[in-house]
Design a protein around this motif. Sequence first.
Motif, PDB file in Angstrom:
ATOM      1  N   ALA A 246     -63.529 -67.961 -65.747  1.00 23.32           N
ATOM      2  CA  ALA A 246     -64.361 -67.604 -66.903  1.00 23.32           C
ATOM      3  C   ALA A 246     -63.622 -67.841 -68.208  1.00 23.32           C
ATOM      4  CB  ALA A 246     -64.790 -66.142 -66.789  1.00 23.32           C
ATOM      5  N   LYS A 247     -62.334 -67.526 -68.253  1.00 25.65           N
ATOM      6  CA  LYS A 247     -61.570 -67.716 -69.486  1.00 25.65           C
ATOM      7  C   LYS A 247     -61.365 -69.208 -69.778  1.00 25.65           C
ATOM      8  CE  LYS A 247     -59.255 -63.247 -69.647  1.00 25.65           C
ATOM      9  NZ  LYS A 247     -57.984 -62.483 -69.583  1.00 25.65           N
ATOM     10  N   ILE A 248     -61.183 -70.006 -68.743  1.00 30.96           N
ATOM     11  CA  ILE A 248     -61.051 -71.455 -68.960  1.00 30.96           C
ATOM     12  C   ILE A 248     -62.371 -72.030 -69.472  1.00 30.96           C
ATOM     13  CG2 ILE A 248     -60.728 -73.661 -67.768  1.00 30.96           C
ATOM     14  CD1 ILE A 248     -58.604 -72.277 -66.049  1.00 30.96           C
ATOM     15  N   ARG A 249     -63.479 -71.583 -68.931  1.00 35.29           N
ATOM     16  CA  ARG A 249     -64.778 -72.031 -69.452  1.00 35.29           C
ATOM     17  C   ARG A 249     -64.949 -71.617 -70.910  1.00 35.29           C
ATOM     18  NH1 ARG A 249     -66.664 -69.827 -64.432  1.00 35.29           N
ATOM     19  NH2 ARG A 249     -67.113 -71.466 -62.893  1.00 35.29           N
ATOM     20  N   SER A 250     -64.428 -70.446 -71.264  1.00 33.13           N
ATOM     21  CA  SER A 250     -64.622 -69.935 -72.631  1.00 33.13           C
ATOM     22  C   SER A 250     -63.913 -70.778 -73.678  1.00 33.13           C
ATOM     23  CB  SER A 250     -64.136 -68.486 -72.728  1.00 33.13           C
ATOM     24  OG  SER A 250     -62.716 -68.410 -72.781  1.00 33.13           O
ATOM     25  N   VAL A 251     -62.924 -71.603 -73.254  1.00 29.43           N
ATOM     26  CA  VAL A 251     -62.223 -72.468 -74.210  1.00 29.43           C
ATOM     27  C   VAL A 251     -62.765 -73.893 -74.159  1.00 29.43           C
ATOM     28  CG1 VAL A 251     -60.166 -71.027 -74.191  1.00 29.43           C
ATOM     29  CG2 VAL A 251     -60.310 -72.975 -72.618  1.00 29.43           C
ATOM     30  N   GLY A 252     -63.917 -74.082 -73.496  1.00 24.99           N
ATOM     31  CA  GLY A 252     -64.638 -75.340 -73.601  1.00 24.99           C
ATOM     32  C   GLY A 252     -64.422 -76.338 -72.487  1.00 24.99           C
ATOM     33  N   LEU A 253     -63.801 -75.932 -71.380  1.00 29.36           N
ATOM     34  CA  LEU A 253     -63.562 -76.850 -70.273  1.00 29.36           C
ATOM     35  C   LEU A 253     -64.485 -76.521 -69.099  1.00 29.36           C
ATOM     36  CD1 LEU A 253     -59.652 -77.010 -70.315  1.00 29.36           C
ATOM     37  CD2 LEU A 253     -61.288 -78.478 -71.504  1.00 29.36           C
ATOM     38  N   GLU A 254     -64.702 -77.522 -68.257  1.00 26.39           N
ATOM     39  CA  GLU A 254     -65.557 -77.363 -67.087  1.00 26.39           C
ATOM     40  C   GLU A 254     -64.705 -77.283 -65.823  1.00 26.39           C
ATOM     41  OE1 GLU A 254     -67.953 -80.858 -67.269  1.00 26.39           O
ATOM     42  OE2 GLU A 254     -69.288 -80.066 -68.834  1.00 26.39           O
ATOM     43  N   ILE A 255     -65.053 -76.385 -64.932  1.00 25.65           N
ATOM     44  CA  ILE A 255     -64.296 -76.194 -63.699  1.00 25.65           C
ATOM     45  C   ILE A 255     -64.649 -77.302 -62.710  1.00 25.65           C
ATOM     46  CG2 ILE A 255     -63.724 -74.640 -61.805  1.00 25.65           C
ATOM     47  CD1 ILE A 255     -62.907 -73.657 -64.615  1.00 25.65           C
ATOM     48  N   GLU A 256     -63.600 -77.966 -62.195  1.00 28.43           N
ATOM     49  CA  GLU A 256     -63.771 -79.035 -61.212  1.00 28.43           C
ATOM     50  C   GLU A 256     -63.471 -78.561 -59.788  1.00 28.43           C
ATOM     51  OE1 GLU A 256     -63.840 -82.944 -61.590  1.00 28.43           O
ATOM     52  OE2 GLU A 256     -65.230 -82.159 -63.084  1.00 28.43           O
ATOM     53  N   ARG A 257     -62.424 -77.771 -59.617  1.00 29.94           N
ATOM     54  CA  ARG A 257     -62.008 -77.364 -58.286  1.00 29.94           C
ATOM     55  C   ARG A 257     -61.192 -76.081 -58.386  1.00 29.94           C
ATOM     56  NH1 ARG A 257     -57.972 -80.643 -54.015  1.00 29.94           N
ATOM     57  NH2 ARG A 257     -58.280 -79.199 -52.263  1.00 29.94           N
ATOM     58  N   VAL A 258     -61.323 -75.221 -57.383  1.00 24.02           N
ATOM     59  CA  VAL A 258     -60.551 -73.989 -57.310  1.00 24.02           C
ATOM     60  C   VAL A 258     -59.922 -73.886 -55.917  1.00 24.02           C
ATOM     61  CG1 VAL A 258     -60.598 -71.461 -57.409  1.00 24.02           C
ATOM     62  CG2 VAL A 258     -62.040 -72.807 -58.965  1.00 24.02           C
ATOM     63  N   VAL A 259     -58.627 -73.643 -55.868  1.00 23.23           N
ATOM     64  CA  VAL A 259     -57.914 -73.358 -54.630  1.00 23.23           C
ATOM     65  C   VAL A 259     -57.395 -71.928 -54.716  1.00 23.23           C
ATOM     66  CG1 VAL A 259     -55.852 -73.865 -53.241  1.00 23.23           C
ATOM     67  CG2 VAL A 259     -57.261 -75.743 -54.140  1.00 23.23           C
ATOM     68  N   GLU A 260     -57.719 -71.123 -53.714  1.00 26.17           N
ATOM     69  CA  GLU A 260     -57.195 -69.769 -53.597  1.00 26.17           C
ATOM     70  C   GLU A 260     -56.338 -69.743 -52.332  1.00 26.17           C
ATOM     71  OE1 GLU A 260     -60.346 -66.825 -55.621  1.00 26.17           O
ATOM     72  OE2 GLU A 260     -61.139 -67.878 -53.864  1.00 26.17           O
ATOM     73  N   TRP A 261     -55.027 -69.804 -52.536  1.00 33.81           N
ATOM     74  CA  TRP A 261     -54.090 -70.036 -51.441  1.00 33.81           C
ATOM     75  C   TRP A 261     -53.324 -68.767 -51.071  1.00 33.81           C
ATOM     76  CZ3 TRP A 261     -48.708 -69.581 -51.302  1.00 33.81           C
ATOM     77  CH2 TRP A 261     -48.063 -70.163 -50.205  1.00 33.81           C
TER      78      TRP A 261
END
Length: 272
Positions: free
Chosen positions: A197-212
Motif C-alpha cells: 500500500a505504501k509503495i502504491r501511495s508513491v505512484g508505483l504499480e505492484i508487479e510481484r510479491v514474494v513472501e518467503w
Amino acid sequence: MSDDSIKIGAAAAVCNGQNQEGQNRGDTLAAASSDHPGGVDYDDSWENRWNDMRKYGPTGRHLRRIVTAMVRPLDYDSVLDVGCGQGSLLASLMPLKPEARYAGVDFAAKAIAVARRRAPNAEFGLLDIAAGHLDRRHDLVICTDVVEHIEDDVTALRNLAAMTGRYLLVSTLQGRMRDFERTVGHHRNYAHGELQAKIRSVGLEIERVVEWGFPFFSPLYRSVLGAASGQGTEGQYGPGRRFLAESLYHLFRLNSWSKGDYIYVLARRPGS
C-alpha cells in the motif's frame, strides 16, 4: 550518472575520488556519516557486526538468491542498490548483465569502502535515503533490509520512487517484531499488505510479491533469534559458524516463497 560522481540532491557523494567542491574521499565520507539514525552506529556495525553475517549468513545468501531470481527476467541497463552495505548483493547481480551500469549508495562510509573492493567496476557513494535522492533515475532500483530502519519510511519510498526509471524492488520484514530487532535499528515490521500500500501511495504499480520463509526462517529461526536476543549471528564467522550457516542455508531452501515474514515487492513505474 556522470563518470565522476553520483549527485545527491545539492550535495555530491564520492564515487571516484573527489566531490564537486574538491574534498578528498575520506573527508567527504567522514562528514556524511557523522549521525547514527535510530541510535545505531552503522559504520561500526558494518565493520564489526554485520559484514560476515551478510556474506555467510543463510538469510543474506537467500536474499541474494531471491533477488537474482526476481530481476533475471527484467529489462534494464542500469542498476542502483540503495543501502548497498558491503556490496555483496550488487556483486552477485553483475554477472547477470555485465554490460549494465551498476551503482550503490549507503549511509555508512565503512560499508562503502568494503563495497568498492568487492565490486570495483561499480560506482559507489553516500546517501541518506530518508533525506534525499539522486538526481538521475535508474532502470532498476533495489533496496533490501533498509526501510524498516527508517522512521519516515514513506518519505524514503518516495525518494526511491523518484530514482526509479522502470522497476523498484524492496525487501523487508513483516509480521511480529522481535525485541532484539530494535537493537539493530528497526522501527517496525510491516503488517501484511502495508508495504504494498505504501509503495502504491508513491505512484508505483505492484508487479510481484514474494513472501518467503515459512516454516524454517519464520517462525522457527526468528523465534530462536528472539529468545537468544539476536546473539550468534553477528561478528566474525570462523569455520564452525560457517558450517552452521551453510547447513541452515540448505535447510532454508525448503522455505515457502508464498508464506513467510521476509517480503519482497517488485513494483514498476506506470508507463515505463
